[in-house]
Write an enzyme that holds these catalytic residues in place. Structure first.
Site, short mmCIF file in Angstrom:
data_model
loop_
_atom_site.label_atom_id
_atom_site.label_comp_id
_atom_site.label_asym_id
_atom_site.label_seq_id
_atom_site.Cartn_x
_atom_site.Cartn_y
_atom_site.Cartn_z
N GLU A 1 0.86 -1.17 0.00
CA GLU A 1 0.00 0.00 0.00
C GLU A 1 0.90 1.23 0.00
O GLU A 1 1.65 1.47 0.94
CB GLU A 1 -0.89 -0.01 1.24
CG GLU A 1 -1.92 1.08 1.25
CD GLU A 1 -2.85 0.98 2.46
OE1 GLU A 1 -2.87 -0.07 3.13
OE2 GLU A 1 -3.53 1.97 2.75
N GLU B 1 -4.57 11.33 8.82
CA GLU B 1 -3.29 10.81 9.30
C GLU B 1 -2.92 11.37 10.66
O GLU B 1 -3.13 12.54 10.95
CB GLU B 1 -2.17 11.13 8.31
CG GLU B 1 -2.48 10.90 6.84
CD GLU B 1 -2.81 9.45 6.50
OE1 GLU B 1 -2.54 8.55 7.32
OE2 GLU B 1 -3.35 9.22 5.40
#
Lengths: 406, 272
Positions: B49, B60
């Protein structure tokens, strides 16, 4: 696109998916989708609930001090020698800006949802102060996210928030300004979504925020429309408001959208000028994209990265704009223009000296454009400018530009 | 469809849980990403990924935010990330690769142009954090045109009827976000994860991978007992950043990430 000029046509957006034409929507991570759906449903119920409206109206009257006056700036109008200029005095609201109209509405929603904690992002600190204020009054825990740069630029408002019992969290990621504060608020919300209500300060963010912030701010335009008819016996020829995220502008414009003869001007921050990269004018110089949960015009580079922006006013220093403005631009109902830093600063001084009213630097952008517009119009014509906030918070910035240290 | 479905079938036959490392394209430098991808495969990665750096990575935590900032500072763009996939494919034609990123860079390139470029590069799937099913129509039709999977997230807050709706649009695998929070957060509840993975399985025959908050062999092993795949991101990105902060070369950072992944691989395999 062809649109009806009837008010109902404008009231029909956003659609059920939160779209204003091709703008708006809900571009957020899956974790927040249920919270948005819950908020949407609650808002749908409460916005048609007379009890909720009474509660809101009572606060707007007795706590905020509404209606705010529509003041005719005769001396300033005479100096310019053109159209009559009226100022919608949102600067006289409790906490000194239009922001409180919205924070009261959203805090009442938080109360109805049983949330004990509210969070907010802030740039200039006005929305942070307005959120901290209503949190103090309702006894809610309050945390405000603010970019490290803005904390330095707006130390007075940081201290105001602390006095009100809010915790101000310094955001050190990215450009350390409003957009990064909004990123961090979204990160907090995703983490504490069960007990936290996110009070967004402008008509941006994912659906239903652009809708509900607009609805809460429309009190500005409803009052201004009635006051124009009562005081001048007619509707204005033009409306002028500054546009960062665009909440004060949509609040003034929206109730007039169906009035075909009323021209509307949204004034973006031209910074050092549109020919430089130092501005914050996505509607004039940006392209459509997705940021902070909605599709709208953005300041972005060819790789889709969000660009740094600049404005003398922290409240306009934002790379996006509310999706309804993006739509109103495309359908041509509102004209979006710019005023540069130096023009805004001149208007700040002019209004202060000629009318004894010290405007916020954000609102000074609207004043700067109104001055140019009025000069081209006749004394039989009339302009309403949204004086969205007062300038006390900006004295430090203005003094620095004049070379004065306190 | 892409390599992903077949790959999961093969892993299921081998009774092996898919290990899916996440790293940010261009971190610690553009030249190191492809070597890093190969080393991760050598140390037990089943699917890769690759994060596409974005100026405003709202989902994030701090570790991956900084990685995005480093990658942007060295000029890593979406096109650069696709070029890395293409370079990786020159010597590895079997390991599935998915890009994880945010809507705007993909939108800016244009959905059709992205789909063409991604297919040409040998990409298998795309995961956009901020394109929920409500907004997916435009990009899904382009991804389907080039037989690329669109990986959807299911969150702890997703109600069952919504899981069904997501399952109807998903392909490849379903990514379960194991906690309310950002990447790298530290409050993983493995019993709850198992319940939620079961709920997803009631609505979809697709494999379920679990990510967010898995940082070591122990947490990976716990999650592997419930899931078909385990995603590890922040821990690897942190291992690399720490190596460089301590004066290590980028090649040493790659080895630190590879070694950590190797440990996690062993942890997962001991769960079966």
């Amino acid at each position: 696109m062809s649109i009806s000029t009837k008010q109902e046509a404008f009231a029909a957006v956003p659609d059920a998916e939160g779209r204003f034409g091709e703008y708006g929507g809900k571009f957020v991570s899956e974790t927040l989708m249920s919270a948005l759906a819950e908020l949407e449903q609650l808002y749908r119920e409460l916005s048609s609930d007379p009890g909720f409206q009474r509660e809101l109206d009572a606060d707007l009257t007795h706590y905020v001090g509404r209606p705010s006056p529509l003041y005719e700036a005769t001396r300033w109008s005479d100096t310019i020698g053109g159209a009559r200029i009226f100022l919608k005095r949102e600067d006289l609201n409790h906490t000194g800006a239009h922001k409180v109209n919205n924070t009261i509405g959203q805090a009442l929603l938080a109360k109805h949802m049983g949330k004990k904690r509210v969070i907010a992002e802030t740039g200039a600190g006005q929305h942070g102060v307005a959120t901290a204020t209503i949190a103090a009054r309702l006894g809610l825990q309050c945390q405000v996210f603010m970019g490290e740069e803005d904390i330095h630029r707006q130390a007075l408002n940081v201290y105001r928030m602390k006095l009100l019992g809010a915790e101000v969290i310094s955001v050190t990621s990215g450009s350390r300004t409003l957009k990064d504060a909004m990123n961090e608020a979204m990160r907090d919300w995703v983490t504490n979504v069960d007990d936290t209500f996110y009070i967004i300060g402008t008509v941006a963010g994912p659906h239903p925020y652009p809708l509900l912030v607009r609805d809460f701010q429309c009190v500005i335009g409803r009052e201004a429309r009635a006051q124009s008819l009562a005081q001048a016996g007619r509707l204005p020829d033009a409306l002028v408001a500054c546009v960062g995220g665009g909440s004060n502008a949509i609040g003034l414009f929206h109730p007039f959208l169906g009035d075909e003869a009323v021209a509307m001007y949204g004034v973006e921050a031209g910074g050092h000028g549109l020919s430089t990269s130092e501005h914050a004018a996505p509607l004039n110089a940006g392209t459509p994209g997705v940021l902070h949960g909605n599709r709208t015009y953005l300041m972005q580079d060819s790789d889709g990265q969000i660009m740094h922006t600049h404005s003398i006013s922290a409240g306009l220093d934002y790379p996006g704009v509310g999706p309804e403005h993006a739509w109103l631009k495309d359908v041509g109902r509102v004209k979006y223009v710019v005023a540069n830093d130096d023009e805004a600063l001149r208007a700040f001084h002019t209004l202060t000296r000629i009318e004894g009213i010290m405007p916020a630097l954000e609102s000074s952008h609207a004043l700067a454009y109104a001055e140019k517009l009025a000069a081209k119009m006749s004394p039989q014509q009339m302009i309403v400018v949204n004086l969205s906030g007062r300038g006390d918070k900006d004295i430090h910035t203005v003094a620095q530009l004049d070379g004065i240290e306190f | 469809m892409s390599r992903i479905a077949g790959h999961f079938r093969k892993l299921a036959e081998e009774r092996r849980t898919a290990l899916i490392p996440y790293v940010v394209a261009g971190d610690p430098g553009q030249a190191y990403t492809v070597p890093l991808m190969h080393r991760l495969v050598e140390n037990g990665a089943d699917i890769l990924e690759l994060g596409v750096p974005f100026s405003d990575p709202m989902a994030e935590g701090p570790v991956i935010q900084l990685a995005h900032e480093r990658a942007l500072a060295n000029g890593t763009s979406l096109s650069a990330a696709l070029a890395m996939v293409r370079e990786f494919r020159a010597t590895d034609t079997t390991t599935p690769v998915l890009l994880m990123g945010y809507a705007n860079p993909v939108m800016r390139m244009g959905y059709a142009a992205f789909a063409d470029a991604a297919a040409a590069a040998g990409l298998d799937a795309l995961l956009t954090v901020d394109i929920p099913p409500e907004e997916v129509e435009g990009i899904n039709s382009e991804l389907q045109r080039v037989a690329m999977d669109n990986i959807f997230l299911v969150a702890p807050t997703t109600p069952e009827e919504r899981i069904a709706r997501i399952a109807g649009r998903a392909s490849g695998f379903i990514y379960y976000v194991s906690l309310k929070g950002v990447t790298g957060a530290g409050h993983l509840d493995t019993a709850e994860v198992a319940n939620r993975v079961d709920a997803i399985r009631r609505h979809s025959p697709l494999p379920v991978a679990v990510g967010f908050g898995i940082k070591d062999a122990a947490s990976a092993r716990a999650v592997a007992q419930a899931a078909d795949g385990v995603v590890v991101g922040s821990a690897l990105v942190h291992a690399m950043a720490e190596t460089i902060e301590n004066g290590g070369e980028p090649t040493a950072a790659i080895e630190a990430a590879a070694a950590l992944l190797g440990d996690i691989r062993k942890g997962i395999d001991s769960a079966r």
